[in-house]
Enzyme design. Structure first.
Site, PDB file in Angstrom:
ATOM      1  N   GLU A 162     -32.242   3.063  10.115  1.00 45.74           N
ATOM      2  CA  GLU A 162     -32.289   1.434  10.078  1.00 45.74           C
ATOM      3  C   GLU A 162     -33.344   0.971  10.985  1.00 45.74           C
ATOM      4  OE1 GLU A 162     -29.051   2.366  13.168  1.00 45.74           O
ATOM      5  OE2 GLU A 162     -29.640   3.341  11.110  1.00 45.74           O
ATOM      6  N   ASP A 174     -21.883  -3.365   9.338  1.00 40.32           N
ATOM      7  CA  ASP A 174     -22.339  -2.047  10.047  1.00 40.32           C
ATOM      8  C   ASP A 174     -22.988  -2.370  11.369  1.00 40.32           C
ATOM      9  OD1 ASP A 174     -22.011   0.133   8.308  1.00 40.32           O
ATOM     10  OD2 ASP A 174     -23.642  -0.378   7.123  1.00 40.32           O
ATOM     11  N   LYS A 193     -24.674   8.921   7.000  1.00 41.84           N
ATOM     12  CA  LYS A 193     -23.614   8.056   7.709  1.00 41.84           C
ATOM     13  C   LYS A 193     -23.622   8.815   9.066  1.00 41.84           C
ATOM     14  CE  LYS A 193     -22.289   4.685   7.182  1.00 41.84           C
ATOM     15  NZ  LYS A 193     -23.033   3.392   7.449  1.00 41.84           N
ATOM     16  N   HIS A 240     -26.338   2.832  13.499  1.00 39.92           N
ATOM     17  CA  HIS A 240     -25.926   1.460  13.774  1.00 39.92           C
ATOM     18  C   HIS A 240     -25.272   1.543  15.011  1.00 39.92           C
ATOM     19  CE1 HIS A 240     -26.783   0.093   9.710  1.00 39.92           C
ATOM     20  NE2 HIS A 240     -26.447   1.072   9.300  1.00 39.92           N
ATOM     21  N   TYR A 286     -28.503   7.213   9.323  1.00 40.33           N
ATOM     22  CA  TYR A 286     -28.072   5.962   9.982  1.00 40.33           C
ATOM     23  C   TYR A 286     -27.247   5.994  10.860  1.00 40.33           C
ATOM     24  CZ  TYR A 286     -29.949   3.756   5.297  1.00 40.33           C
ATOM     25  OH  TYR A 286     -30.837   3.596   4.296  1.00 40.33           O
ATOM     26  N   ARG A 307     -22.338  10.032  -1.059  1.00 39.49           N
ATOM     27  CA  ARG A 307     -24.040  10.139  -1.077  1.00 39.49           C
ATOM     28  C   ARG A 307     -24.321  11.467  -0.204  1.00 39.49           C
ATOM     29  NH1 ARG A 307     -25.375   4.500   1.944  1.00 39.49           N
ATOM     30  NH2 ARG A 307     -23.507   4.834   2.795  1.00 39.49           N
TER      31      ARG A 307
END
Length: 367
Positions: free
Chosen positions: A117, A269, A74, A95, A93, A15
Site C-alpha cells: 500500500e 484498514d 494480508k 497497514h 499488505y 485470495r
C-alpha cells in the site's frame, strides 16, 4: 531465490499471493516457488495448476513461511508471526499505522516488511493498492445497497428508487480510486450521488467526466455534516498513504443520521474514518450503532477473491520479479518507488508516516 506463498488464514480470505501464471514467470526467471497446498483451491487455482506452472507444493504454512521471501495478500495473522524469521522479506499488505501490536511483533522478528500500500510509481501513484481499491469501491456499493435492505437491518431504501419514488442518497468521502469506483456503481444504480474531496482538480476531473450525474463538493466540516446526516448510504474512502485515516465522521454525526442508514467504511484498514467504526469480518460484516448499520470489513476484496487475485498479481508481479532477481537492496537502489514500500527493516521503522503515527523513531533506509 526461494519464494513462499502461504495459504491465507484471515477470516474468509480466499485470495492468494500469486496466480499460477505468476508462479510460471518466477520459475522461468530461475526462482523456486513453494506454494502451500490448497492456497488457491477455493478460487479455481488448484495444486495441479501450480505444480504444472513449476511450483513446489508444500504441505504446511511452516514450510511456505520458511522461504527467504514471502509473497502474501494480508498482514501476518497471530498464528503466522512465530513462523517468520530475521532478515526475511515479507511482501504483502501491512497497514501498520492502524495496528501497533502487529508492528511491534514484526519489529521484534526483524523482518524486512515491504507494504503493497505504500509502493509508488514514477507519478507518485499507488500501483499495488489501486487494483484492490478498484474492487473495494465496487463492493462497497454492493454491500451498502444490501445493508439498506430491511432484512439486513437497513431502512428499506432502494438506491435507484422506482418511477414516482425518489432515489436513495449516496455520499462518498474521498474521490480517489475507491470513491470513484463507488460513485460509478452508485450512478449505475440510479442513486443520487455526491462525492467530497479536498482536491479541487480531482473534483473538476470527475465533473468533466460525469457531468450532472455526479454532484461534487469540496470537503469541509459543514458540508460533511449536512450531507452525511441526510444520506441513506455513506461510503468512507479517505486515504493518506501510510497514515491512519482521519476521523471525518464524529460519533455525534453518526447519531444525527437517519435510523437504518448505512456507513461502509472502506478506510477501516487504516483505522477507519468514523469514530464509531471498528473492524468487522466477512463472517460478521455489520453491526448497528446509534441506529446506523456499519459495514467495516477489513478485507473487502476477498469477497471477489478470484478477480482480486488476478488483478493483484498483475500489479505485484513486476515488483516481485525485481526483488527476486536483484535482491531487495539493489532493487530499491534502482526503484525509489519500491523503496517507499519499505515500512520495516531489521527492527527499525523505515516509513515516516508509520513512525509518526505509532511514535517510533523514523530511520531512513540506505540501500
Amino acid at each position: 531465490m526461494r519464494i513462499g506463498v502461504p495459504k491465507e488464514i484471515k477470516d474468509h480470505e480466499f485470495r492468494v499471493g500469486l496466480t499460477p501464471a505468476g508462479v510460471r514467470a518466477l520459475v522461468g526467471a530461475g526462482h523456486e516457488v513453494h506454494v502451500q497446498t490448497g492456497a488457491g483451491s477455493a478460487i479455481g487455482f488448484g495444486d495441479t495448476l501450480y505444480a504444472e506452472s513449476g511450483a513446489r507444493i508444500v504441505g504446511t504454512a511452516t514450510e511456505a513461511l520458511a522461504c527467504p521471501m514471502i509473497v502474501k495478500v494480508k498482514e501476518p495473522q497471530s498464528a503466522e508471526i512465530p513462523l517468520l524469521h530475521e532478515g526475511q522479506i515479507l511482501f504483502t499488505y501491512l497497514h501498520l499505522a492502524a495496528d501497533a501490536g502487529l508492528t511491534e511483533q514484526l519489529l521484534q522478528h526483524k523482518i524486512i516488511g515491504i507494504a503493497y500500500e505504500t509502493v509508488t510509481d514514477a507519478q507518485g501513484r499507488l500501483p499495488l493498492l489501486t487494483p484492490m481499491s478498484e474492487v473495494a469501491g465496487r463492493i462497497a456499493l454492493q454491500a451498502g445497497a444490501t445493508s439498506l435492505q430491511m432484512n439486513h437491518g437497513g431502512s428499506g431504501v432502494l438506491l435507484g428508487g422506482v418511477p414516482g419514488v425518489a432515489p436513495g442518497k449516496v455520499v462518498i468521502l474521498g474521490a480517489g480510486t475507491v470513491g470513484t469506483e463507488a460513485a460509478k456503481m452508485a450512478m449505475g444504480s440510479g442513486a443520487d450521488v455526491t462525492i467530497l474531496d479536498l482536491n479541487l482538480n480531482r473534483l473538476r476531473y470527475l465533473d468533466d467526466v460525469f457531468g450532472g450525474r455526479l454532484k461534487t463538493h469540496y470537503s469541509q466540516a459543514s458540508a460533511i455534516e449536512a450531507l452525511v446526516s441526510d444520506a441513506d448510504l455513506v461510503v468512507g474512502s479517505v486515504l493518506i498513504p501510510g497514515k491512519r485515516a482521519p476521523k471525518l465522521i464524529s460519533r455525534e454525526l453518526v447519531g444525527a443520521m437517519r435510523p437504518g442508514s448505512v456507513l461502509v467504511d472502506v478506510a477501516i484498514d487504516q483505522g477507519g474514518c468514523a469514530e464509531t467504526s471498528r473492524p468487522t469480518t466477512h463472517s460478521r460484516p455489520t453491526y448497528v450503532e446509534a441506529g446506523v448499520v456499519h459495514y467495516c470489513v477489513t478485507n473487502m476484496p476477498a469477497a471477489c477473491a478470484r478477480t482480486s487475485t488476478q488483478a493483484l498479481t498483475h500489479a505485484t508481479l513486476p515488483y516481485t520479479l525485481k526483488l527476486a532477481n536483484l535482491g531487495y537492496r539493489e532493487a530499491m537502489r534502482q526503484d525509489a518507488g519500491l523503496q517507499n514500500g519499505l515500512n520495516l527493516h531489521l527492527g527499525q521503522v523505515t516509513h515516516p508516516s508509520v513512525a509518526a503515527d505509532l511514535g517510533y523513531d523514523y530511520q531512513p533506509f540506505s540501500a
